[in-house]
Design an enzyme around this catalytic site. Structure first.
Site, PDB file in Angstrom:
ATOM      1  N   ARG A 387      50.143 -59.986  -9.394  1.00 25.19           N
ATOM      2  CA  ARG A 387      49.706 -61.391  -9.434  1.00 25.19           C
ATOM      3  C   ARG A 387      50.462 -62.231 -10.463  1.00 25.19           C
ATOM      4  O   ARG A 387      51.202 -61.739 -11.287  1.00 25.19           O
ATOM      5  CB  ARG A 387      48.198 -61.491  -9.683  1.00 25.19           C
ATOM      6  N   ASN A 423      51.873 -55.714  -6.349  1.00 24.17           N
ATOM      7  CA  ASN A 423      50.604 -55.947  -5.667  1.00 24.17           C
ATOM      8  C   ASN A 423      50.278 -57.436  -5.702  1.00 24.17           C
ATOM      9  O   ASN A 423      50.297 -58.056  -6.772  1.00 24.17           O
ATOM     10  CB  ASN A 423      49.478 -55.170  -6.354  1.00 24.17           C
ATOM     11  N   GLU A 424      50.024 -58.000  -4.535  1.00 24.39           N
ATOM     12  CA  GLU A 424      49.611 -59.397  -4.422  1.00 24.39           C
ATOM     13  C   GLU A 424      50.564 -60.333  -5.171  1.00 24.39           C
ATOM     14  O   GLU A 424      50.147 -61.219  -5.913  1.00 24.39           O
ATOM     15  CB  GLU A 424      48.166 -59.566  -4.903  1.00 24.39           C
ATOM     16  N   ASN A 425      51.864 -60.111  -4.960  1.00 26.62           N
ATOM     17  CA  ASN A 425      52.862 -60.945  -5.626  1.00 26.62           C
ATOM     18  C   ASN A 425      53.000 -62.319  -4.989  1.00 26.62           C
ATOM     19  O   ASN A 425      53.822 -63.131  -5.421  1.00 26.62           O
ATOM     20  CB  ASN A 425      54.207 -60.217  -5.640  1.00 26.62           C
TER      21      ASN A 425
END
Length: 817
Positions: A387, A423-425
């Site tokens: 994130r 993850n969830e970039n």
């Protein structure tokens, strides 16, 4: 790719030495801790007279592993602490080797760490999840020769400053849906090593899909600060029965820090799999003028493939990956999990039937990887680029370094098949700029680096559609029935995703559930939820307010609904032959700073076990689909009071992997049901019974061949209808020095209000202490009622106390202890 940091003339290496050590001591006792900063390190070691003003601040005695945030991460009234903290102890050095090295091996420390011998800074490390080692030898010698050494009487002072202060140029982002913990939350080891030792042996086994021939490539990395030139290296390879199957001897010239050995061939190797996790052992002896160093490690032969738009293959056979996820987090300790806790948790994951786990969202303890190897659990492990966007050069270098360390440190584990790059970039917020092309460029760089470091594994990410073409395996966002849509849409959405990318895996699906909360009509809220508009999680969907109707906001958060959602997903997965597999989010409830308004504040409650490892009902749903050992579980072990009209038909259901089950109600058989996984819910093992006011004993006998298993539950059926909540009723039970306080919310006539979900706040006066800040339904002083009930425990401390319970709009209640 070996990276060194030179500080004060000492070598600081990021790879572990623990396996090559002749002697190792785990440093758990005799530590002191201060949860604040010091002006400088001198304040930790300066001599003071007892009672003088200089004796403040006060240090706390602690045992390692230790986390700053053991309790405040789930304190309902506070933001968790993010800042510096100090640890100090003294070392008694007894290095048995002439010119040997004294090393300090960190299994992990969060998040930035400075290491001092007395007032000398020896090393600095950034990254809370990889292992690293500090050579203390020269600093110790310097201290022992100083005038200050006299007052320590031969011992050596060690001080460590850790900090988890917010820093946008450090990964993981503080926007992540988990706590960025601080402290020495993994073990530290004092290691004595010969001057020449083996730092690591990288083992790269290969085997064809049929398992005819195994080839092992070994590359040894040495630690050689005195520049010894010659040594002999002996290698033994042992099969899973500990029989030597290959022996290798080589005279090595140590001009370089690494030596690659000729490939070793093993005919018909035993192959590693979840069902038979066969492990080979490498034993190495390095002999030189400085002494003998040994190293030992395990590896396994296995061949895997992600078929294009098709299933996952292991050793030439299809294997449906059935898994979950794990955070390093636990009740009362946060990230400071002991070996016993880790072993217990990993055994529960295996006993649930899992053959796969994603370690989210960072490298985890080497013990976790060892257990995955020995238990037979395939692994996706990832770096904490999670994130927030993309930072600058310091940020990027940390990501590269942690990827390098992860692959170097855990590359020998046969359980690992996927290296996660992020993850969830696609989730912005840490920086004014959010540039997708720059994120793509850096993702491509990490992907290339991962393949250069290890060409035998695949790369992967979860939820960043604009990077899905970069990695080998992609996991999109599919949250059918929770953040978007209904769970009945799961299969259609999954088939679309399988067709969309060459290699698909479904990481993250599930539902939050408040332990102890059950529902007679769990799908009622789904009537408001739209279908056909996707099942992906979008910005704000995790919040409990705003946006379109969704189960995560409008549902009841009952164990009942979570079980139904899981049941549906698992039965559908059996009908998708091209599915590689999935991983349920998450195995265990965990703390997060982003969810203060959850039923247990600051806890993500999607676990199939609570934060203290107590199983929820959903644990047994997984067992009924994934395990072979006969099992049976009647739903509702923690549902003591059901409700409805007199004579109303209610469903009794059983989760079992047995072909048939027979239900007995108050001793009378109600017939045998046959199991059919596609007969939702509970695979057809359900009975409709008219219930009347009173007490019920349920017993199931499930049969699998000649074997049978049983399960029993007791409950009371309430037919009286409650009205407006009016008062609280408290009760206590005492065992030893612990009391358990149970509270019920009643109406004016004393009827339990079984749909009440108000927050209740507990307080205490007197000598006792609440057992709170555990992040569990029974271990929080602020928590939502579950079917109108709640409880908390108290340490009596051999004294008298008064416990209060308060619900908004209801008179407060008290009970004396």
């Amino acid at each position: 790719m070996i990276r060194y940091l030179l500080l004060t003339g000492l070598i600081f290496c990021l790879f572990p030495f623990i396996a090559s050590a002749q002697q190792s001591q785990r440093l758990t006792q005799h530590w002191e801790f201060l949860r604040e900063d010091l002006g400088n390190v001198w304040e930790a070691v300066r001599p003071v007279a007892d009672g003088s003003p200089e004796s403040v601040p006060l240090w706390e005695k602690v045992i390692l592993p230790h986390c700053f945030n053991a309790k405040d991460a789930v304190d309902p009234n506070l933001n968790y602490y993010q800042g510096p903290g100090w640890y100090r102890t003294t070392l008694e050095i007894k290095n048995p080797y002439t010119q040997g090295r004294t090393l300090l091996h960190f299994e992990g420390a969060g998040q930035k760490t400075d290491v001092y011998i007395y007032t000398t800074l020896v090393a600095h490390h950034t990254g809370g999840y990889d292992e690293w080692t500090v050579d203390l030898t020269d600093a110790i010698q310097q201290f022992l020769q100083s005038a200050d050494a006299k007052r320590y009487k031969g011992k050596v002072p060690l001080e460590i400053r850790c900090s988890n202060a917010r820093d946008v140029e450090m990964i993981p982002s503080s926007m992540s849906d988990f706590n960025v913990y601080g402290g020495l939350y993994r073990y530290i080891n004092l290691v004595y090593s010969p001057a020449l030792s083996i730092e690591q042996i990288h083992v790269r086994p290969q085997v064809d899909a049929r398992g005819n021939t195994g080839v092992v490539q070994l590359r040894a990395v040495f630690r050689n600060p005195l520049h010894t030139e010659h040594a002999s290296l002996d290698i033994d390879i042992l099969d899973p029965q500990k029989k030597v199957v290959q022996h290798y001897t080589q005279q090595v010239s140590l001009k370089d820090s690494t030596v690659t050995m000729p490939a070793i061939t093993i005919r018909k190797p035993l192959q590693w799999s979840p069902g038979q996790p066969q492990l080979y052992t490498v034993q190495a002896r390095l002999k030189s003028a400085t002494g003998e160093a040994i190293w030992s490690g395990r590896f396994g032969f296995r061949h895997f493939e992600f078929v294009t738009h098709g299933p996952f293959m292991l050793n030439g056979q299809r294997l449906l990956l059935q898994g979950s996820h794990r955070h390093e987090d636990g009740a009362g300790v946060a990230a400071a999990l002991t070996e016993d806790l880790i072993r217990r948790e990993m055994k529960m994951i295996k006993d649930m039937g899992a053959n796969f786990i994603r370690l989210g969202h960072y490298q985890q303890s080497s013990l976790v990887l060892d257990l995955c190897d020995s238990l037979g659990i395939l692994v996706w492990e990832e770096i904490p680029w999670c994130r927030g966007g993309l930072g600058g050069d310091v940020y990027k270098e940390q990501a590269r370094r942690m990827l390098t360390n992860m692959i170097a440190q855990h590359g020998n584990h046969p359980a690992v098949i996927l290296w996660g790059l992020g993850n969830e970039n696609d989730w912005p917020g840490d920086f004014p700029e959010f540039d997708k092309q720059k994120i793509r460029a850096f993702m491509s760089e990490l992907n290339t680096l991962a393949h250069q470091l290890d060409s035998s594994r695949k790369t992967t990410i979860r939820r960043c559609d604009f990077c899905k073409d970069i990695v080998d395996v992609y996991s999109p966002s599919i949250w059918a029935g929770w953040y978007r849509g209904r769970y009945t849409e799961y299969k259609d959405e999954t088939l679309k995703a399988i067709a969309d990318v060459p290699h698909f895996f479904h990481a993250e699906w599930g539902a939050d559930s408040h332990q102890g909360r059950h529902a007679e009509y769990p799908e009622a809220a789904l009537k408001k939820v739209a279908t056909g508009k996707g099942t992906d999680e979008r910005t704000g969907d995790f919040a409990l307010t705003g946006g379109s109707a969704r189960a995560s906001k409008d549902g009841d958060w009952s164990e009942t609904y979570a079980c139904n959602l899981i049941d549906w997903h698992l039965k559908e997965q059996e009908t998708i032959p091209q599915l590689t597999g999935s991983a349920y989010w998450i195995f265990k409830d965990f703390s997060t700073p982003l969810r203060p308004d959850n039923p247990v504040p600051y806890v993500n409650q999607k676990g199939v076990v609570a934060r203290d490892l107590t199983p929820k009902e959903s644990y047994y749903v997984f067992q009924s689909y994934w395990t072979a050992q006969p099992m049976a579980h009647i739903y509702g072990h923690n549902w003591p009071l059901r409700w409805g009209k007199d004579g109303e038909e209610k469903m009794i259901w059983v989760y079992s992997n047995c072909p048939e089950a027979e239900l007995f109600v108050n001793g009378k058989s109600h017939g045998v049901k046959k199991r059919n996984s596609q007969d939702f819910p509970a695979a057809g093992l359900r009975w409709q019974l008219p219930l009347h006011k009173g007490d019920y004993q349920l017993k199931v006998v499930a049969r699998k061949g000649k074997e049978s298993v049983t399960d029993e539950v007791f409950f009371t059926y309430q037919t009286d209808q409650w009205t407006k909540p009016a008062r609280l009723m408290m009760a206590k039970s005492i065992s030893g020095d612990t009391a358990v306080i149970k509270v019920k919310l009643l109406d004016a006539q004393g009827i339990p209000c079984l749909d009440a979900a108000d927050y209740i706040n507990f307080s205490i006066a007197g000598g006792g202490t609440l057992i709170d800040d555990q992040g569990t339904a029974g271990g929080s002083r602020k928590v939502q009622l579950a079917n109108g009930q709640a409880q908390i425990s108290v340490h009596l401390n051999k004294g008298r106390s008064m416990v209060g319970a308060a619900v908004k709009g209801i008179p407060e209640a008290f009970i004396a202890l």
